[in-house]
Design a protein around this motif. Structure first.
Motif, PDB file in Angstrom:
ATOM      1  N   VAL A 192       0.826  -1.203   0.000  1.00 38.24           N
ATOM      2  CA  VAL A 192       0.000   0.000   0.000  1.00 38.24           C
ATOM      3  C   VAL A 192       0.864   1.259   0.000  1.00 38.24           C
ATOM      4  N   GLY A 193       2.155   1.084  -0.264  1.00 38.99           N
ATOM      5  CA  GLY A 193       2.996   2.252  -0.490  1.00 38.99           C
ATOM      6  C   GLY A 193       3.612   2.853   0.744  1.00 38.99           C
ATOM      7  N   PHE A 198       9.257   4.511   6.775  1.00 43.15           N
ATOM      8  CA  PHE A 198       8.092   4.133   7.571  1.00 43.15           C
ATOM      9  C   PHE A 198       8.181   2.659   7.960  1.00 43.15           C
TER      10      PHE A 198
ATOM     11  N   GLU B  51       7.995  -4.818  -8.057  1.00 50.25           N
ATOM     12  CA  GLU B  51       8.465  -5.811  -7.093  1.00 50.25           C
ATOM     13  C   GLU B  51       9.645  -6.592  -7.664  1.00 50.25           C
ATOM     14  N   SER B  71      13.913   3.182  -4.486  1.00 48.62           N
ATOM     15  CA  SER B  71      12.920   2.656  -3.550  1.00 48.62           C
ATOM     16  C   SER B  71      12.058   3.764  -2.946  1.00 48.62           C
ATOM     17  N   THR B  72      12.609   4.990  -2.854  1.00 49.72           N
ATOM     18  CA  THR B  72      11.799   6.075  -2.284  1.00 49.72           C
ATOM     19  C   THR B  72      10.667   6.454  -3.232  1.00 49.72           C
ATOM     20  N   SER B  75       7.585   3.785  -3.436  1.00 58.44           N
ATOM     21  CA  SER B  75       6.444   3.830  -2.534  1.00 58.44           C
ATOM     22  C   SER B  75       5.418   4.849  -3.028  1.00 58.44           C
ATOM     23  N   ARG B  78       3.453   3.147  -5.691  1.00 58.99           N
ATOM     24  CA  ARG B  78       2.515   2.139  -5.196  1.00 58.99           C
ATOM     25  C   ARG B  78       1.278   2.773  -4.576  1.00 58.99           C
ATOM     26  N   ARG B  79       1.395   4.039  -4.171  1.00 61.11           N
ATOM     27  CA  ARG B  79       0.195   4.702  -3.659  1.00 61.11           C
ATOM     28  C   ARG B  79      -0.740   5.101  -4.786  1.00 61.11           C
ATOM     29  N   ILE B  83      -3.849  -2.642  -5.353  1.00 66.98           N
ATOM     30  CA  ILE B  83      -3.598  -4.028  -5.740  1.00 66.98           C
ATOM     31  C   ILE B  83      -4.474  -4.968  -4.922  1.00 66.98           C
ATOM     32  N   PHE B  85      -5.284  -9.175  -4.322  1.00 68.77           N
ATOM     33  CA  PHE B  85      -4.734 -10.511  -4.589  1.00 68.77           C
ATOM     34  C   PHE B  85      -5.765 -11.609  -4.339  1.00 68.77           C
ATOM     35  N   ARG B  89      -4.739 -10.988   1.516  1.00 70.70           N
ATOM     36  CA  ARG B  89      -3.661 -10.329   2.252  1.00 70.70           C
ATOM     37  C   ARG B  89      -4.171  -9.268   3.223  1.00 70.70           C
ATOM     38  N   LEU B  90      -5.108  -9.664   4.050  1.00 65.07           N
ATOM     39  CA  LEU B  90      -5.553  -8.777   5.123  1.00 65.07           C
ATOM     40  C   LEU B  90      -4.782  -9.137   6.383  1.00 65.07           C
ATOM     41  N   ALA B 103      -3.715   1.436   5.250  1.00 65.28           N
ATOM     42  CA  ALA B 103      -3.123   1.945   4.015  1.00 65.28           C
ATOM     43  C   ALA B 103      -2.909   3.450   4.096  1.00 65.28           C
ATOM     44  N   VAL B 106       0.022   4.165   6.755  1.00 62.72           N
ATOM     45  CA  VAL B 106       1.336   3.916   6.160  1.00 62.72           C
ATOM     46  C   VAL B 106       1.806   5.124   5.352  1.00 62.72           C
TER      47      VAL B 106
END
Lengths: 279, 227
Positions: A192-193, A198, B51, B71-72, B75, B78-79, B83, B85, B89-90, B103, B106
């Motif tokens: 979820v980013g 973090f 990924e 990698s910065t 993220s 990805r926001r 996604i 599955f 994936r809870l 979410a 984060v």
């Protein structure tokens, strides 16, 4: 828990090493302060020539200070010290001249320079002035003490490093396990980013906390230990006041240990997150 | 919106994941990605969300070049992607509400936003009454709806669903697909990877068919045809 324990061990050793260093430095300084070169003049030497030599020696960069003791002062001092000793008093009375020569007490900045100063006197002092120069016995004693301190220091450092390494490994493993048991949550954070920091942050903070608590426990444990061993140390070297030093420097000590512990912790957790937290 | 340009993925054991894949998905499209297990659907999705890295080729996502992101930036990317599955994936120790709120947490969003948006999105997936249920108190279809709610909470430009109906019965599958269609109607691009023939044929939308890591067919109003 195990992590903090090993961290405490490593920090305790480091702390002991720091205190030991302070103790030995004070002790060596105290002993060095008592050491000097004594230059004994010939009985016939005139006061002017003795004072002239004092001036020359004072100008040497290696020399900290020079004290002139005239033969009269030496005698007075001698009498003072043996006030109650009848035999010596009688013997002195029978001699109708002062048997003690004038002398210079020379202190060097560095005990290693005494040989240099002695050599200088040997070469440059006017002939027929100096009876003898004493320094060599002191030098051996100092050298031996220095060597002993050096060896102990090196051993302490080795033990500290070894325990620090062990502490990092344990911290590393603890954090690795924490990452493993949270892998689902971490996976979803990535999904979820969640930003790098973090996700990694909590583990890095954990590493720092190990260092912090390690330092805290180490300093709390050290207080009674300093209490217990202080009397023995004072008997050995009166100038070393371990307990006083410990309480006067408790915050810097704590600070150093915390920095060191937190450093170890953060390095371990950094490596662990890098290896097991592919973001 | 999404563009794959001559993308290949060869794994270290020399197994071919993808071979020279090129396609473009425009904003607002609903695309089904079909093929047998092992055809490369999941690999393609993993490359798209960064990924895994492609062995060759370029992957563009909006303004991002996914294969070159650090990698910065990853993220941030990805926001903008939601996604979903097959295995939901809870987080088992969080309620439906908390799973969706997670979410936002984060991303460092304030509590006020969480209190405002999470109920809205749970409403949208039709689960407002189950907000305080834990995943093990929800049915498969409900779990998947929570997962979709979580995917939608950032208002992503694209929703990627990797076999979202794989663990569901027909009725629940249909509901989930309806939900994805509604999300698509609201303007979100949807990429649905599936091997459910019935669903694909009913959708009558664009279908990309994959066999052994290659695209063998790419048709608007396509059907599930895999030899």
């Amino acid at each position: 828990m195990a992590t903090v324990l090993v961290m405490v061990l490593a920090l305790m050793t480091m702390q002991a090493l720091m205190l030991f260093n302070v103790g030995t430095t004070t002790a060596v300084a105290a002993i060095q302060d008592k050491i000097d070169i004594a230059v004994y003049f010939k009985r016939a030497a005139s006061e002017d020539s003795m004072l002239a030599l004092k001036k020359t020696v004072e100008r040497l960069p290696q020399v900290k200070n020079v004290e002139y003791v005239s033969s009269d002062e030496a005698l007075a001092d001698f009498k003072q010290r043996h006030l109650t000793d009848l035999t010596i008093n009688q013997a002195l009375a029978e001699l109708n001249q002062n048997p003690l020569p004038g002398s210079l007490n020379i202190k060097a900045n560095d005990p290693n320079d005494y040989a240099l100063i002695a050599a200088y006197l040997d070469k440059n002092a006017p002939a027929g002035l100096i009876e003898k120069v004493t320094y060599s016995q002191h030098k051996n004693a100092i050298d031996r003490l220095n060597k002993f301190v050096d060896t102990l220091n090196r051993m302490g450092l080795a033990v500290t490093l070894f325990l620090a390494f062990a502490a990092s490994l344990v911290a590393f493993n603890t954090i690795r396990l924490a990452i493993y048991s949270n892998r689902d949550e971490i996976g979803i954070m990535r999904l979820v980013g969640g930003s790098n920091m973090f996700i990694k942050g909590p583990y890095l903070v954990t590493g720092i906390m190990y260092g912090f608590f390690g330092a805290l426990v180490a300093i709390i444990l050290m207080a009674p230990i300093a209490n217990i061993i202080n009397p023995y140390l004072v008997r050995l070297v009166p100038e070393v006041q371990l307990e006083t030093y410990f309480y006067a420097h408790i915050f810097p000590l704590f600070g150093y240990m915390m920095l060191f512990g937190a450093g170890l912790g953060i390095i371990s957790s950094w490596i662990a997150t890098r290896r097991y937290l592919r973001v | 919106m999404i563009q794959f340009i001559n993308v290949s993925k060869i794994y270290e054991n020399r197994a071919v994941g993808l071979e020279d894949i090129s396609f473009t998905i425009k904003p607002g499209e609903f695309v089904s990605l079909v093929g047998r297990s092992g055809a490369g659907k999941s690999t393609l999705i993993k490359l798209l969300i960064g990924e895994e890295k492609p062995t060759k080729g370029r992957i563009l996502f909006g303004a991002y070049e996914v294969n070159k992101l650090r990698s910065t930036e990853m993220s941030q990317l990805r926001r903008q992607v939601g996604i979903v599955f097959q295995d939901f994936r809870l987080l088992a120790n969080k309620t439906a509400f908390e799973n969706v709120a997670f979410a936002l947490e984060v991303g460092g969003r304030p509590q006020s936003e969480i209190d405002e948006f999470v109920p809205q999105v749970l409403e949208m997936v039709g689960l407002p009454s189950k907000r305080n249920h834990f995943p093990n108190q929800l049915s498969g279809g409900e779990k998947q709806r929570v997962a979709i709610a979580r995917a939608m909470i950032h208002h992503p430009a694209v929703v990627i669903a990797d076999e979202p109906t794989g663990n569901l019965d027909d009725i629940n599958s249909e509901e989930i697909i309806k939900l994805l269609l509604r999300i698509n109607e609201l303007g979100t691009t949807v990429l649905l990877a599936t091997h459910n023939k019935e669903i694909v044929n009913k959708l009558k939308r664009r279908v990309i068919s994959m066999v052994d890591g290659r695209i063998v067919r790419d048709e608007p109003n396509g059907k599930y045809i895999i030899m």
